[in-house]
Write a protein that holds these residues in place. Structure first.
Motif, PDB file in Angstrom:
ATOM      1  N   PHE A  92     -15.232  11.713 -44.835  1.00 46.62           N
ATOM      2  CA  PHE A  92     -14.673  10.544 -45.515  1.00 46.62           C
ATOM      3  C   PHE A  92     -14.868  10.653 -47.019  1.00 46.62           C
ATOM      4  O   PHE A  92     -13.935  10.448 -47.793  1.00 46.62           O
ATOM      5  N   GLU A  93     -16.073  10.995 -47.446  1.00 45.98           N
ATOM      6  CA  GLU A  93     -16.363  11.075 -48.875  1.00 45.98           C
ATOM      7  C   GLU A  93     -15.545  12.174 -49.551  1.00 45.98           C
ATOM      8  O   GLU A  93     -15.012  11.982 -50.640  1.00 45.98           O
ATOM      9  N   SER A 157      -8.814   6.766 -36.701  1.00 45.71           N
ATOM     10  CA  SER A 157      -7.924   5.684 -37.127  1.00 45.71           C
ATOM     11  C   SER A 157      -8.579   4.802 -38.181  1.00 45.71           C
ATOM     12  O   SER A 157      -7.937   4.394 -39.151  1.00 45.71           O
ATOM     13  N   THR A 158      -9.864   4.538 -38.029  1.00 46.77           N
ATOM     14  CA  THR A 158     -10.564   3.680 -38.981  1.00 46.77           C
ATOM     15  C   THR A 158     -10.736   4.376 -40.322  1.00 46.77           C
ATOM     16  O   THR A 158     -10.545   3.769 -41.378  1.00 46.77           O
ATOM     17  N   ILE A 159     -11.084   5.654 -40.303  1.00 46.39           N
ATOM     18  CA  ILE A 159     -11.220   6.408 -41.556  1.00 46.39           C
ATOM     19  C   ILE A 159      -9.904   6.398 -42.318  1.00 46.39           C
ATOM     20  O   ILE A 159      -9.862   6.097 -43.510  1.00 46.39           O
ATOM     21  N   LEU A 160      -8.805   6.721 -41.627  1.00 48.05           N
ATOM     22  CA  LEU A 160      -7.509   6.745 -42.307  1.00 48.05           C
ATOM     23  C   LEU A 160      -7.069   5.354 -42.718  1.00 48.05           C
ATOM     24  O   LEU A 160      -6.450   5.193 -43.776  1.00 48.05           O
ATOM     25  N   LEU A 161      -7.400   4.353 -41.949  1.00 49.66           N
ATOM     26  CA  LEU A 161      -7.062   2.975 -42.319  1.00 49.66           C
ATOM     27  C   LEU A 161      -7.705   2.605 -43.653  1.00 49.66           C
ATOM     28  O   LEU A 161      -7.044   2.069 -44.545  1.00 49.66           O
ATOM     29  N   VAL A 162      -8.993   2.903 -43.800  1.00 50.95           N
ATOM     30  CA  VAL A 162      -9.691   2.580 -45.045  1.00 50.95           C
ATOM     31  C   VAL A 162      -9.108   3.379 -46.207  1.00 50.95           C
ATOM     32  O   VAL A 162      -8.845   2.822 -47.282  1.00 50.95           O
ATOM     33  N   LEU A 163      -8.877   4.673 -46.017  1.00 54.72           N
ATOM     34  CA  LEU A 163      -8.332   5.500 -47.100  1.00 54.72           C
ATOM     35  C   LEU A 163      -6.911   5.076 -47.492  1.00 54.72           C
ATOM     36  O   LEU A 163      -6.594   5.003 -48.677  1.00 54.72           O
ATOM     37  N   GLU A 164      -6.084   4.795 -46.510  1.00 51.92           N
ATOM     38  CA  GLU A 164      -4.733   4.331 -46.813  1.00 51.92           C
ATOM     39  C   GLU A 164      -4.789   3.000 -47.552  1.00 51.92           C
ATOM     40  O   GLU A 164      -4.044   2.776 -48.499  1.00 51.92           O
ATOM     41  N   ASP A 170      -2.552   0.020 -53.254  1.00 53.90           N
ATOM     42  CA  ASP A 170      -2.999  -0.452 -54.572  1.00 53.90           C
ATOM     43  C   ASP A 170      -4.234  -1.332 -54.535  1.00 53.90           C
ATOM     44  O   ASP A 170      -4.335  -2.314 -55.254  1.00 53.90           O
ATOM     45  N   ASN A 171      -5.163  -1.004 -53.701  1.00 54.77           N
ATOM     46  CA  ASN A 171      -6.445  -1.701 -53.663  1.00 54.77           C
ATOM     47  C   ASN A 171      -7.467  -0.811 -54.356  1.00 54.77           C
ATOM     48  O   ASN A 171      -8.042   0.074 -53.745  1.00 54.77           O
ATOM     49  N   GLN A 172      -7.650  -1.030 -55.621  1.00 54.15           N
ATOM     50  CA  GLN A 172      -8.515  -0.202 -56.441  1.00 54.15           C
ATOM     51  C   GLN A 172      -9.983  -0.472 -56.118  1.00 54.15           C
ATOM     52  O   GLN A 172     -10.526  -1.491 -56.537  1.00 54.15           O
ATOM     53  N   VAL A 173     -10.593   0.409 -55.350  1.00 51.97           N
ATOM     54  CA  VAL A 173     -12.023   0.292 -55.057  1.00 51.97           C
ATOM     55  C   VAL A 173     -12.663   1.651 -55.283  1.00 51.97           C
ATOM     56  O   VAL A 173     -12.010   2.687 -55.155  1.00 51.97           O
ATOM     57  N   ASN A 174     -13.953   1.640 -55.607  1.00 56.13           N
ATOM     58  CA  ASN A 174     -14.648   2.906 -55.798  1.00 56.13           C
ATOM     59  C   ASN A 174     -15.115   3.457 -54.450  1.00 56.13           C
ATOM     60  O   ASN A 174     -14.992   2.798 -53.415  1.00 56.13           O
ATOM     61  N   ARG A 175     -15.634   4.673 -54.492  1.00 54.39           N
ATOM     62  CA  ARG A 175     -16.046   5.351 -53.261  1.00 54.39           C
ATOM     63  C   ARG A 175     -17.139   4.594 -52.523  1.00 54.39           C
ATOM     64  O   ARG A 175     -17.114   4.495 -51.301  1.00 54.39           O
ATOM     65  N   GLN A 176     -18.091   4.040 -53.251  1.00 53.32           N
ATOM     66  CA  GLN A 176     -19.193   3.316 -52.606  1.00 53.32           C
ATOM     67  C   GLN A 176     -18.674   2.085 -51.861  1.00 53.32           C
ATOM     68  O   GLN A 176     -19.103   1.810 -50.740  1.00 53.32           O
ATOM     69  N   ALA A 178     -15.572   1.643 -50.743  1.00 54.99           N
ATOM     70  CA  ALA A 178     -14.778   2.125 -49.610  1.00 54.99           C
ATOM     71  C   ALA A 178     -15.691   2.575 -48.477  1.00 54.99           C
ATOM     72  O   ALA A 178     -15.437   2.276 -47.305  1.00 54.99           O
ATOM     73  N   TYR A 179     -16.768   3.273 -48.821  1.00 49.80           N
ATOM     74  CA  TYR A 179     -17.710   3.707 -47.788  1.00 49.80           C
ATOM     75  C   TYR A 179     -18.378   2.503 -47.113  1.00 49.80           C
ATOM     76  O   TYR A 179     -18.582   2.496 -45.906  1.00 49.80           O
ATOM     77  N   ARG A 180     -18.684   1.491 -47.887  1.00 45.21           N
ATOM     78  CA  ARG A 180     -19.289   0.281 -47.306  1.00 45.21           C
ATOM     79  C   ARG A 180     -18.326  -0.348 -46.302  1.00 45.21           C
ATOM     80  O   ARG A 180     -18.717  -0.745 -45.215  1.00 45.21           O
TER      81      ARG A 180
END
Length: 190
Positions: A92-93, A157-164, A170-176, A178-180
């Motif tokens: 994911f990271e 599916s969950t990993i790709l859902l979060v990344l998509e 256009d949901n600007q979030v940082n890696r931390q 997104a990982y949370r």
């Protein structure tokens, strides 16, 4: 794909594959995938159309190769040393960082292609397959009787859902952050 990626490519084949992939990426920044033709790819690559067909069946095949080439950048060859839950986190990271590093390409893709169009569906399907391979390593010695393949599908599916959500909507979030989100959705504990 016509070219066998399981064997080590020659320098010429590597150069040709990379040229076509780079050309496709340059075109995706400026126009919709549906409006890109094989003739245009060959012309902009400065390679004969026949050479394109020596390597690819069509532009969809080239798009899949582009995803393959991107996935090679995250180097999970050393995956055997990770426990499955760690591997999901590492994948994911690394995938987050890969997408983040390809901001210009993603911006062009988002600008010219719909979120549910062929190109982004192709992207999602390719990376779901890659995540599924990793997630399928989870053994099913859990306290549940959920089949391991279903668990793997849930993770991918969950990993790709979060990344998509982070990169294509256009949901600007940082890696931390997104990982949370991923951690909460999957209940992964480090």
């Amino acid at each position: 794909m016509k070219y066998d990626l399981t064997r080590k490519p020659t320098r010429g084949a590597t150069r040709t594959l990379n040229t076509f992939a780079e050309t496709m990426q340059q075109l995706l920044v400026t126009k919709p995938f549906e409006k890109i033709s094989v003739n245009e790819i060959a012309k902009n690559s400065k390679l004969p159309r026949a050479t394109f067909y020596n390597y690819f069946d069509d532009k969809y095949d080239l798009a899949n190769y582009c995803w393959y080439a991107m996935s090679q950048e995250i180097n999970l060859d050393e995956y055997e040393k990770f426990k499955p839950a760690e591997l999901i986190t590492v994948y994911f990271e690394r995938l987050f960082e890969l997408l983040n590093a390809n901001g210009e390409l993603l911006t062009g893709i988002k600008q010219h292609n719909s979120a549910d169009g062929l190109l982004l569906t192709s992207f999602s399907n390719y990376f779901k397959g890659e995540v599924r391979k990793i997630a399928s390593r989870f053994d099913n010695k859990r306290t549940t009787d959920v089949p391991s393949q279903l668990v793997a599908d849930h993770y991918c599916s969950t990993i790709l859902l979060v990344l998509e959500w982070c990169f294509f909507y256009d949901n600007q979030v940082n890696r931390q952050t997104a990982y949370r989100y991923l951690n909460e959705l999957l209940s992964i504990k480090r």
